[in-house]
Design a protein around this motif. Structure first.
Motif, short mmCIF file in Angstrom:
data_model
loop_
_atom_site.label_atom_id
_atom_site.label_comp_id
_atom_site.label_asym_id
_atom_site.label_seq_id
_atom_site.Cartn_x
_atom_site.Cartn_y
_atom_site.Cartn_z
N ALA A 92 0.82 -1.21 0.00
CA ALA A 92 0.00 0.00 0.00
C ALA A 92 0.85 1.26 0.00
O ALA A 92 0.35 2.35 -0.32
N ASP A 93 2.14 1.14 0.34
CA ASP A 93 3.00 2.31 0.46
C ASP A 93 3.87 2.56 -0.77
O ASP A 93 4.66 3.50 -0.80
N GLU A 94 3.74 1.73 -1.81
CA GLU A 94 4.68 1.85 -2.93
C GLU A 94 4.57 3.20 -3.63
O GLU A 94 5.56 3.73 -4.13
N ALA A 95 3.39 3.82 -3.64
CA ALA A 95 3.24 5.11 -4.30
C ALA A 95 4.03 6.21 -3.59
O ALA A 95 4.40 7.22 -4.21
N ARG A 96 4.29 6.04 -2.30
CA ARG A 96 5.04 7.06 -1.55
C ARG A 96 6.48 7.16 -2.02
O ARG A 96 7.13 8.20 -1.84
N THR A 323 19.51 2.69 -6.64
CA THR A 323 18.56 3.80 -6.62
C THR A 323 17.28 3.44 -5.87
O THR A 323 17.04 2.27 -5.50
N LEU A 324 16.43 4.46 -5.69
CA LEU A 324 15.10 4.20 -5.13
C LEU A 324 14.35 3.18 -5.97
O LEU A 324 13.64 2.33 -5.43
N GLN A 325 14.49 3.25 -7.28
CA GLN A 325 13.79 2.28 -8.14
C GLN A 325 14.33 0.87 -7.93
O GLN A 325 13.56 -0.10 -7.91
N ASP A 326 15.65 0.73 -7.75
CA ASP A 326 16.22 -0.59 -7.45
C ASP A 326 15.65 -1.12 -6.14
O ASP A 326 15.28 -2.30 -6.03
N GLY A 327 15.61 -0.25 -5.13
CA GLY A 327 15.06 -0.67 -3.84
C GLY A 327 13.60 -1.03 -3.93
O GLY A 327 13.14 -1.99 -3.28
N TRP A 328 12.86 -0.28 -4.75
CA TRP A 328 11.44 -0.56 -4.94
C TRP A 328 11.24 -1.93 -5.58
O TRP A 328 10.42 -2.73 -5.13
N TRP A 329 12.00 -2.24 -6.65
CA TRP A 329 11.86 -3.53 -7.32
C TRP A 329 12.14 -4.68 -6.36
O TRP A 329 11.43 -5.70 -6.36
N ALA A 330 13.17 -4.55 -5.53
CA ALA A 330 13.53 -5.63 -4.61
C ALA A 330 12.39 -5.92 -3.64
O ALA A 330 12.09 -7.09 -3.34
N VAL A 331 11.75 -4.86 -3.13
CA VAL A 331 10.64 -5.06 -2.20
C VAL A 331 9.44 -5.67 -2.92
O VAL A 331 8.80 -6.59 -2.40
N VAL A 332 9.12 -5.17 -4.10
CA VAL A 332 7.97 -5.70 -4.85
C VAL A 332 8.15 -7.19 -5.14
O VAL A 332 7.20 -7.99 -5.02
N MET A 333 9.37 -7.61 -5.51
CA MET A 333 9.62 -9.03 -5.74
C MET A 333 9.42 -9.83 -4.46
O MET A 333 8.86 -10.93 -4.48
N GLY A 334 9.88 -9.28 -3.33
CA GLY A 334 9.69 -9.96 -2.05
C GLY A 334 8.24 -10.05 -1.65
O GLY A 334 7.76 -11.10 -1.18
N LEU A 335 7.50 -8.95 -1.82
CA LEU A 335 6.08 -8.96 -1.50
C LEU A 335 5.31 -9.93 -2.40
O LEU A 335 4.40 -10.63 -1.94
N ALA A 336 5.70 -9.99 -3.68
CA ALA A 336 5.04 -10.93 -4.59
C ALA A 336 5.33 -12.37 -4.18
O ALA A 336 4.44 -13.24 -4.26
N ALA A 337 6.56 -12.65 -3.73
CA ALA A 337 6.90 -14.00 -3.26
C ALA A 337 6.09 -14.37 -2.03
O ALA A 337 5.59 -15.50 -1.90
N GLU A 338 5.96 -13.43 -1.10
CA GLU A 338 5.14 -13.68 0.09
C GLU A 338 3.69 -13.99 -0.32
O GLU A 338 3.08 -14.93 0.19
N ARG A 339 3.17 -13.19 -1.24
CA ARG A 339 1.78 -13.38 -1.68
C ARG A 339 1.62 -14.71 -2.40
O ARG A 339 0.64 -15.43 -2.18
N SER A 340 2.57 -15.05 -3.24
CA SER A 340 2.50 -16.31 -3.98
C SER A 340 2.51 -17.51 -3.04
O SER A 340 1.72 -18.45 -3.19
N ALA A 341 3.41 -17.48 -2.05
CA ALA A 341 3.51 -18.59 -1.11
C ALA A 341 2.23 -18.71 -0.27
O ALA A 341 1.76 -19.82 0.02
N ARG A 342 1.67 -17.57 0.08
CA ARG A 342 0.47 -17.56 0.93
C ARG A 342 -0.76 -18.04 0.16
O ARG A 342 -1.61 -18.76 0.70
N GLU A 343 -0.86 -17.64 -1.13
CA GLU A 343 -2.08 -17.91 -1.89
C GLU A 343 -1.95 -19.08 -2.85
O GLU A 343 -2.93 -19.49 -3.47
N GLY A 344 -0.74 -19.62 -3.01
CA GLY A 344 -0.55 -20.79 -3.86
C GLY A 344 -0.77 -20.52 -5.32
O GLY A 344 -1.35 -21.35 -6.04
N ARG A 345 -0.30 -19.37 -5.83
CA ARG A 345 -0.48 -19.03 -7.23
C ARG A 345 0.68 -18.17 -7.72
O ARG A 345 1.39 -17.55 -6.92
#
Length: 357
Positions: A92-96, A323-345
């Motif tokens: 929810a904070d990625e836009a910041r 950069t901020l964009q590099d840091g953003w990508w790393a978090v998004v990949m981690g959040l996607a992995a968390e979501r994938s593991a949790r939801e099985g997709r």
């Protein structure tokens, strides 16, 4: 703890010193001030920023404070910042992050693994050794999460989840090595061994302790992360391999020297192994790290090299490399992995995150 590693490495840099420290935990503040002779304590970020002798900031606070602290610096006195990963912890904070780009003149996201000498050699040579990487694998077999102040690292709401807290480094390396952005993330993970009997105000930790993450990239390459946080008996903590049409390259990195059992003798030396397909013949190269740098932290000297480059960028002698964009990508990949593991997709990143254009 990580802040103290930064202090030890800053002390090794010429013409650079720690001027002030804001640390709300009294014990950690006392320990940090003892390491940074001459540094002044600050009671708040605002007080720290009001000190004329401060001309850049390091953020090494718990994960869930990073974004708000960056915003406070941007509002009060937009100095150059080196901020520890992860950049943020909630989708929810990625836009910041977009707003910060315009308000902070220089932000460097701390991704120490890029600067480990054996990993840096791997990154530099991987393209030539493979003839173009098609498969990249990163394996970390390590010790469980350490105890931290207030036990903040035991809960996903503070860390962003294990794939965010622990694995931002590896997702950042994937993008760096493959020179491409991810499009799809698939993960399988769980909490099987660590922290199961721990309780904090009656609440059980909810952090993953092992798992696999497979990432498809826009270039057509694919990468996999294998994480196990109950494997501290391993000889090497991190092992990287990249394979392409011409051959394979591997990198093996030991964990922190202070954890190596003394009865086993000297700690392992990092290794790089290049294995061409034709003519076949693996070639092993040892890449020792300066003992002074090993003594200054737990990341194979990388924190020193990171600081040296950050200082150069501050002084107009180099570019921001993470950069901020590099840091953003790393978090998004981690959040996607968390979501994938949790939801099985599988998670299609373009469908579920506001990707940069």
């Amino acid at each position: 703890m990580m802040g103290q590693e930064h202090i030890r490495n800053i002390a090794l840099l010429p013409d650079t010193h720690v001027a002030a420290i804001f640390e709300p935990d009294p014990g950690m503040l006392a320990a940090s001030l003892a390491m940074a002779q001459g540094a002044r304590p600050a009671a708040s970020i605002a007080e720290l920023l009001a000190m004329d002798e401060v001309n850049c900031i390091l953020i090494a606070s718990p994960n869930h404070h990073h974004l708000a602290q960056l915003e406070e610096i941007a509002r009060l006195r937009p100095l150059p910042v080196l901020v520890e990963k992860p950049l943020f912890t909630d989708a929810a904070d990625e836009a910041r992050i977009v707003a910060l780009k315009a308000r902070l003149p220089l932000v460097w996201v701390a991704m120490e693994y890029r600067y480990m000498p054996p990993v840096a050699a791997f990154v530099e040579q991987a393209g030539d050794a493979t003839g173009g990487i098609r498969m990249l694998t990163i394996r970390e077999h390590r010790f469980p999460f350490l105890a931290k102040v207030g036990d903040w690292n035991r809960f996903n709401r503070n860390t962003g989840g294990t794939f965010v807290e622990k694995c931002c480094h590896f997702f950042d390396l994937m993008r760096l090595i493959l020179k491409s952005d991810p499009v799809r993330v698939m993960a399988s993970a769980a909490q099987a061994v660590n922290h199961l009997d721990e309780r904090y105000d009656g609440e059980a930790p909810d952090i993953l302790d092992h798992g696999y993450v497979v990432v498809d990239f826009a270039s057509g390459a694919r990468a996999m992360l294998e994480l196990c946080m109950f494997a501290e008996g391993s000889r090497y903590q991190e092992e990287l391999s990249a394979v392409g049409g011409n051959g394979k390259i591997e990198c093996r990195v030991p964990g922190p020297g202070r954890f190596w059992p003394q009865h086993l003798g000297a700690a392992p030396v990092p290794e790089l192994i290049v294995s061409p397909r034709n003519p076949p013949g693996p070639r092993l190269i040892e890449i020792p790290v300066d003992p002074r740098l090993l003594a200054a932290g737990d990341h194979n000297g990388s924190t020193y090299f990171e600081h040296a480059r950050f200082v150069a960028a501050m002084r107009g002698q180099g570019e921001v490399e993470v950069t901020l964009q590099d840091g953003w990508w790393a978090v998004v990949m981690g959040l996607a992995a968390e979501r994938s593991a949790r939801e099985g997709r599988a998670i299609e990143l373009a469908d579920e995150f506001a990707l940069p254009t």
